[in-house]
Design a protein around this motif. Structure first.
Motif, PDB file in Angstrom:
ATOM      1  N   SER A 114       0.809  -1.235   0.000  1.00  0.00           N
ATOM      2  CA  SER A 114       0.000   0.000   0.000  1.00  0.00           C
ATOM      3  C   SER A 114       0.837   1.278   0.000  1.00  0.00           C
ATOM      4  CB  SER A 114      -0.946   0.009   1.202  1.00  0.00           C
ATOM      5  OG  SER A 114      -1.826  -1.061   1.133  1.00  0.00           O
ATOM      6  N   GLY A 115       1.744   1.416  -0.926  1.00  0.00           N
ATOM      7  CA  GLY A 115       2.540   2.626  -1.027  1.00  0.00           C
ATOM      8  C   GLY A 115       3.719   2.690  -0.076  1.00  0.00           C
ATOM      9  N   CYS A 116       3.878   1.671   0.761  1.00  0.00           N
ATOM     10  CA  CYS A 116       5.009   1.641   1.693  1.00  0.00           C
ATOM     11  C   CYS A 116       6.138   0.827   1.080  1.00  0.00           C
ATOM     12  CB  CYS A 116       4.613   1.017   3.019  1.00  0.00           C
ATOM     13  SG  CYS A 116       3.438   1.986   3.950  1.00  0.00           S
ATOM     14  N   LEU A 117       7.346   1.326   1.212  1.00  0.00           N
ATOM     15  CA  LEU A 117       8.503   0.581   0.745  1.00  0.00           C
ATOM     16  C   LEU A 117       8.824  -0.536   1.728  1.00  0.00           C
ATOM     17  CD1 LEU A 117      10.600   3.679  -0.304  1.00  0.00           C
ATOM     18  CD2 LEU A 117       9.224   2.212  -1.771  1.00  0.00           C
ATOM     19  N   ILE A 118       8.623  -0.245   2.997  1.00  0.00           N
ATOM     20  CA  ILE A 118       8.815  -1.243   4.048  1.00  0.00           C
ATOM     21  C   ILE A 118       7.962  -0.829   5.243  1.00  0.00           C
ATOM     22  CG2 ILE A 118      10.850  -0.069   4.985  1.00  0.00           C
ATOM     23  CD1 ILE A 118      11.980  -2.907   5.584  1.00  0.00           C
ATOM     24  N   VAL A 119       7.384  -1.794   5.932  1.00  0.00           N
ATOM     25  CA  VAL A 119       6.542  -1.480   7.087  1.00  0.00           C
ATOM     26  C   VAL A 119       6.691  -2.568   8.145  1.00  0.00           C
ATOM     27  CG1 VAL A 119       4.470  -2.558   6.101  1.00  0.00           C
ATOM     28  CG2 VAL A 119       4.224  -0.797   7.839  1.00  0.00           C
ATOM     29  N   SER A 120       6.743  -2.146   9.385  1.00  0.00           N
ATOM     30  CA  SER A 120       6.695  -3.057  10.532  1.00  0.00           C
ATOM     31  C   SER A 120       5.432  -2.724  11.301  1.00  0.00           C
ATOM     32  CB  SER A 120       7.919  -2.871  11.433  1.00  0.00           C
ATOM     33  OG  SER A 120       9.096  -3.235  10.760  1.00  0.00           O
TER      34      SER A 120
ATOM     35  N   GLY B  42      -4.759  -1.367  20.004  1.00  0.00           N
ATOM     36  CA  GLY B  42      -4.523  -0.710  18.727  1.00  0.00           C
ATOM     37  C   GLY B  42      -3.291  -1.241  18.025  1.00  0.00           C
ATOM     38  N   ASP B  43      -2.866  -0.528  17.022  1.00  0.00           N
ATOM     39  CA  ASP B  43      -1.713  -0.932  16.219  1.00  0.00           C
ATOM     40  C   ASP B  43      -0.712   0.208  16.128  1.00  0.00           C
ATOM     41  OD1 ASP B  43      -2.512  -3.608  15.090  1.00  0.00           O
ATOM     42  OD2 ASP B  43      -4.225  -2.397  14.459  1.00  0.00           O
ATOM     43  N   VAL B  44       0.563  -0.169  16.022  1.00  0.00           N
ATOM     44  CA  VAL B  44       1.637   0.786  15.796  1.00  0.00           C
ATOM     45  C   VAL B  44       2.341   0.336  14.521  1.00  0.00           C
ATOM     46  CG1 VAL B  44       3.792   1.758  16.681  1.00  0.00           C
ATOM     47  CG2 VAL B  44       1.926   1.217  18.265  1.00  0.00           C
ATOM     48  N   TYR B  45       2.530   1.279  13.594  1.00  0.00           N
ATOM     49  CA  TYR B  45       3.198   1.003  12.333  1.00  0.00           C
ATOM     50  C   TYR B  45       4.428   1.884  12.214  1.00  0.00           C
ATOM     51  CZ  TYR B  45      -1.368  -0.895  11.015  1.00  0.00           C
ATOM     52  OH  TYR B  45      -2.541  -1.604  10.985  1.00  0.00           O
ATOM     53  N   LEU B  46       5.513   1.317  11.740  1.00  0.00           N
ATOM     54  CA  LEU B  46       6.718   2.059  11.391  1.00  0.00           C
ATOM     55  C   LEU B  46       6.935   1.817   9.908  1.00  0.00           C
ATOM     56  CD1 LEU B  46       9.372   3.602  12.104  1.00  0.00           C
ATOM     57  CD2 LEU B  46      10.387   1.357  12.554  1.00  0.00           C
ATOM     58  N   SER B  47       7.142   2.886   9.152  1.00  0.00           N
ATOM     59  CA  SER B  47       7.266   2.683   7.711  1.00  0.00           C
ATOM     60  C   SER B  47       8.194   3.687   7.052  1.00  0.00           C
ATOM     61  CB  SER B  47       5.891   2.779   7.043  1.00  0.00           C
ATOM     62  OG  SER B  47       5.383   4.097   7.153  1.00  0.00           O
ATOM     63  N   ILE B  48       8.680   3.285   5.898  1.00  0.00           N
ATOM     64  CA  ILE B  48       9.224   4.210   4.914  1.00  0.00           C
ATOM     65  C   ILE B  48       8.186   4.158   3.811  1.00  0.00           C
ATOM     66  CG2 ILE B  48      11.046   4.708   3.266  1.00  0.00           C
ATOM     67  CD1 ILE B  48      13.013   3.346   5.169  1.00  0.00           C
TER      68      ILE B  48
ATOM     69  N   ASP C 190       0.271  12.089  -3.001  1.00  0.00           N
ATOM     70  CA  ASP C 190       0.337  13.391  -3.663  1.00  0.00           C
ATOM     71  C   ASP C 190       1.753  13.798  -4.082  1.00  0.00           C
ATOM     72  OD1 ASP C 190       0.948  13.616  -0.957  1.00  0.00           O
ATOM     73  OD2 ASP C 190       0.195  15.659  -0.804  1.00  0.00           O
ATOM     74  N   VAL C 191       2.780  13.117  -3.560  1.00  0.00           N
ATOM     75  CA  VAL C 191       4.172  13.383  -3.958  1.00  0.00           C
ATOM     76  C   VAL C 191       4.875  12.028  -4.120  1.00  0.00           C
ATOM     77  CG1 VAL C 191       6.306  14.655  -3.423  1.00  0.00           C
ATOM     78  CG2 VAL C 191       4.124  15.458  -2.494  1.00  0.00           C
ATOM     79  N   PRO C 192       4.635  11.348  -5.239  1.00  0.00           N
ATOM     80  CA  PRO C 192       5.134   9.975  -5.392  1.00  0.00           C
ATOM     81  C   PRO C 192       6.651   9.829  -5.400  1.00  0.00           C
ATOM     82  CG  PRO C 192       4.073  10.733  -7.409  1.00  0.00           C
ATOM     83  CD  PRO C 192       3.847  11.793  -6.378  1.00  0.00           C
ATOM     84  N   SER C 193       7.392  10.917  -5.597  1.00  0.00           N
ATOM     85  CA  SER C 193       8.849  10.803  -5.587  1.00  0.00           C
ATOM     86  C   SER C 193       9.430  10.940  -4.171  1.00  0.00           C
ATOM     87  CB  SER C 193       9.465  11.854  -6.509  1.00  0.00           C
ATOM     88  OG  SER C 193       9.146  13.153  -6.036  1.00  0.00           O
ATOM     89  N   LEU C 194       8.586  11.288  -3.195  1.00  0.00           N
ATOM     90  CA  LEU C 194       9.037  11.491  -1.816  1.00  0.00           C
ATOM     91  C   LEU C 194       9.038  10.168  -1.051  1.00  0.00           C
ATOM     92  CD1 LEU C 194       9.741  13.588   0.452  1.00  0.00           C
ATOM     93  CD2 LEU C 194       7.299  13.619   0.966  1.00  0.00           C
ATOM     94  N   ARG C 195      10.054   9.990  -0.237  1.00  0.00           N
ATOM     95  CA  ARG C 195      10.121   8.850   0.690  1.00  0.00           C
ATOM     96  C   ARG C 195      10.204   9.451   2.092  1.00  0.00           C
ATOM     97  NH1 ARG C 195      13.875   4.216  -1.114  1.00  0.00           N
ATOM     98  NH2 ARG C 195      14.670   4.580   0.960  1.00  0.00           N
TER      99      ARG C 195
END
Length: 182
Positions: free
Chosen positions: A130-136, A143-149, A154-159
């Protein structure tokens, strides 16, 4: 019989009133935006920024000692806090950024993952979802906690390096409020 019905109603009300929620920086999520934001802004180094979206309240401050932008997400009707998205200002990069900058971002991801793992246990980890390069993902009781790059649509070149806290019961409320049945 009336006493029994009254007892059952009071028991149900008591359980409902004591619903547990996920905490973010020691502040319980699931309450109204006014009290949540006030508690967050009372912490040293936090300041409100200009609101540009109807259900997102932005705040700037430090998270784990690093400059960050906080997006406090609320339900559209009852204005309850269901999610907090934290994007680290110093760890933004673009597809065309140098490999050393991308590597620095990934090393910080691994550092945060280690810190969150020591607090919440081992995460579920995935790549390119879902648009994440990597997610934990740490699935917790409330609840849930997510860590992602991830890459914003709206800015597809941004990481960006980000952490997201989602309160389980209030996320369900948000789903109900945003459905056409509400």
């Amino acid at each position: 019989m009336r006493k029994f019905i009254f007892f059952i109603i009071m028991m149900f009300a008591s359980i409902t009133m004591n619903a547990q929620h996920l905490n973010f920086l020691g502040i319980q999520m699931g309450g109204n935006i006014t009290s949540f934001r006030k508690a967050l802004l009372a912490k040293r180094g936090f300041r409100a920024t200009t609101k540009t979206e109807p259900n997102i309240y932005p705040v700037k401050g430090l998270f784990n000692g690093r400059k960050a932008t906080f997006s406090i997400c609320v339900t559209p009707k009852t204005r309850k806090v269901y999610s907090v998205y934290v994007s680290f200002d110093d760890y933004l990069c673009f597809d065309y950024s140098s490999e050393s900058i991308k590597e620095m971002q990934y090393q910080m991801y691994k550092k945060f993952k280690s810190e969150l793992s020591s607090k919440y246990g081992n995460p579920y980890e995935s790549t390119t979802i879902s648009g994440c390069l990597i997610v934990s993902n740490w699935s917790l009781k409330f609840g849930d906690v997510y860590l992602s790059i991830d890459t914003p649509s709206d800015v597809p070149s941004l990481r960006r390096l980000a952490v997201m806290y989602n309160d389980k019961s209030t996320t369900k409320l948000n789903d109900r409020e945003t459905s056409s049945d509400w």
